[in-house]
Design an enzyme around this catalytic site. Sequence first.
Site, PDB file in Angstrom:
ATOM      1  CG  ASP A 481      -2.210   0.703   1.054  1.00  0.00           C
ATOM      2  OD1 ASP A 481      -2.298   1.551   0.148  1.00  0.00           O
ATOM      3  OD2 ASP A 481      -3.154   0.432   1.812  1.00  0.00           O
ATOM      4  CG  ASP A 551      -9.272   2.655   0.113  1.00  0.00           C
ATOM      5  OD1 ASP A 551      -8.928   1.463  -0.034  1.00  0.00           O
ATOM      6  OD2 ASP A 551      -8.584   3.489   0.727  1.00  0.00           O
TER       7      ASP A 551
HETATM    8  C1  GLA Z   1      -5.663   1.828   2.320  1.00  0.00           C
HETATM    9  C2  GLA Z   1      -6.173   0.628   1.564  1.00  0.00           C
HETATM   10  C3  GLA Z   1      -7.250  -0.070   2.356  1.00  0.00           C
HETATM   11  C4  GLA Z   1      -6.691  -0.486   3.682  1.00  0.00           C
HETATM   12  C5  GLA Z   1      -6.142   0.730   4.410  1.00  0.00           C
HETATM   13  C6  GLA Z   1      -5.430   0.317   5.681  1.00  0.00           C
HETATM   14  O1  GLA Z   1      -6.603   2.824   2.395  1.00  0.00           O
HETATM   15  O2  GLA Z   1      -6.621   0.988   0.300  1.00  0.00           O
HETATM   16  O3  GLA Z   1      -7.734  -1.182   1.646  1.00  0.00           O
HETATM   17  O4  GLA Z   1      -5.687  -1.447   3.487  1.00  0.00           O
HETATM   18  O5  GLA Z   1      -5.227   1.434   3.617  1.00  0.00           O
HETATM   19  O6  GLA Z   1      -4.886   1.398   6.346  1.00  0.00           O
END
Ligand code: GLA
Length: 755
Positions: A481, A551
Amino acid sequence: MKELITFNQETKVFHLTNGRISYLMEIDNAGVLNHVYFGKAIRQYHGNLSYPRMDRGFSGNLPDTTDRTYSRDTIPQEFSSNGSMDYRLPATVIRQADGNCSAAFLFKDFRIELGKPRLEGLPATFVDNDDEAQTLIITLEDNEANVEIDLLYSIYRDYDIIARSTQVRNVGYQYINLEKIASLQLDFVAKDFDSICLPGAHANERHIERQSVGYGIQTFESRRGTSSHQMNSFLALVDKTTDEFQGDAYGFNFVYSGNHSFEVEKDQLAQIRLLVGINDDNFSWELVSGKSFQTPEVLMTYSDKGLNGMSQAFHGIIRDRLVRSKYKYQERPILVNNWEATYFDFDEAKLRPIVDEAKNLGVEMFVLDDGWYGHRNNDTSSLGDWHIDKEKFPNGLKGFADYVHAQGLKFGIWLEPEMISIDSELYREHPDYLMSVPGRKPSPSRSQFILDMGRREVRDNIFKQLDNLFAGGYIDYVKWDMNRHISDVYSLGLSFERQGETLHRYILGVYDLLECITTAYPDILFEGCSGGGGRFDAGWAYYMPQSWASDNTDAVARLMIQYGTSLAYPISTMTSHVSAVPNHQTGRITSLATRAHIAMSGVFGYELDLTKMSDDEKAAVKSQVKGYKTIRRLVQYGDFYRLKSPAQGNEVAWQFVSKDKTEVLLFTTKLLSEAQPKFTQTKLVAIDPDKTYQCLDLVETGVVDQKVGYFDSIYATQPIQTGDIISGDELMNLGIYNPIVRQDFATQLYYFKSN
Ligand code: GLA
């Protein structure tokens, strides 16, 4: 073996063609490399259709000539430069040691190579054997500037793709500074275009924006240090009448994960210039004598079959010749991820029942998301400390992984390796690893900061930590990420003259780390992520075969996001999960079937607490999982066609067809329900007109299930019944009547098979 690239000594014309597309260039009598044509294949170009000459007022001429009909300001060129009497946007700006920024490039020589060279330190398309592609390298020179430029063009035999990049060499004795260097220039004459780009925001990525190309300059760019949610690194130029199925479409996909810019200029003569490359904002690169700079590559395609043709060219090349992971053609595991199930509020005892339930329902992998390391109970700490939180996991990470494996599931974890929290051991030990401008306070975003990945010692630290983590061999999957964009751009690893290199060196550093990690751990399935789909780009696909698309897990929002994403990227790269309702991002309630049908149109999984579902819902999930396993190969590796765009009306439809056309999956939906609906149809495409297809038992495979959820009222006849036999020409020419359902966002998945 048929030549893909030829040079005609008499006409001085280069011709790249694979029999379906052609690209033509000509060295003119002044030695300038002119662009002649890019489009549908020409069998033989006789060299007589060159750009006309005309004395145009205020468009100046070449030095030392009296020919007033020749101006670099109007002719279509392959590579323009600052100070060459071309007032249009330059492909390069090079500052000499004496401060001048002028250059005017002329043809020097060329060579043709079999296959395609690798681009050192950069992601790039490749060949499996040298027969698949040929590469033309044209060298341009400017003797006063002591600079040579190589223009690289690789054309594939079986993909309608030309990969382009640029290399600059300092062949003089003094240093030069690159202030702008495009990977691609493409000039068009007599074209009235629309542009199509994919803008967005966090949780709202890659919407389709189509607009007219008008006079002046329009830039589609990222200045955020990554390819970004805000403007994806893709652009199409299309004719006004081009749609999904017909019309000219030129597509450009930049294989790079940092700042990009796509500049489109309509000049005084309504000619169009396109430049694609690293964004010149906050960019400069010092080249000392003898050194060279290689740009990332751009994939370009032309299709006369509209946007679907363009997308399929990108899908094919990215899937087959950009993704390298051993998972590239493997069916990807159906996973459950605990992020939206628990957020940071979990420990091993709370997660075990979700794992147990996942096993019961046929799910194949459990992914432990953010919050498992350091002392991370919210998003303000521990980034950089990649070791297990023993309070949450008394048996260690391996203990929990063993539990997951014992249930027959694979085990994955979330990581954010490019980040640092102030509250972390890493910061306490190495505060200088945090990227910031000396004497200024750096700006937090999500309470976190960026590591200066351009510095080797920083990467080495992170590599060691990840190596420790992965060496145990119990991690099957990693979600990589990046939850903020880059600010406070400055590198302690660079002298003051070289600070303009920081952002590109950051990306090169990240690529270097990814290369090391993915080479050392080829069995781990890597998934890209950046606050959802903030780094959904072709460069990333070289290291990671799939990426989290957004997200935003709301089914209706995902419909738009996935539709837009498919313009440039194959379905096998796009992960998509069913989450709880009301949806956490939009508050919208949709049926479980709708959520599943849309998620099943990508790389499938769940992002909710399976233990909190009712028995009916669990039965539906079990059936969806079973159904997805039936259609998984078709979805992930079949040919994808968009049929009805969410940008154009109340209905959306898309379709997957297997290569042998024996399997077809059709997705349809009507967004808003109506009281007195018109009957509408969906016509399939690209299936075999002579085959008969049977509509399979959809409920058993879990593919159409409107019963679970809050809706159960079909008040009109269903147009197609399970077991119905329909021939390919009926499906394509008559089409299927769309069902009338008294529910917003009701979706259908039809699965057809022929023998
Ligand atoms: C990002 C990702 C989410 C999750 C959060 C965790 O926003 O896209 O899917 O993993 O981080 O902090």
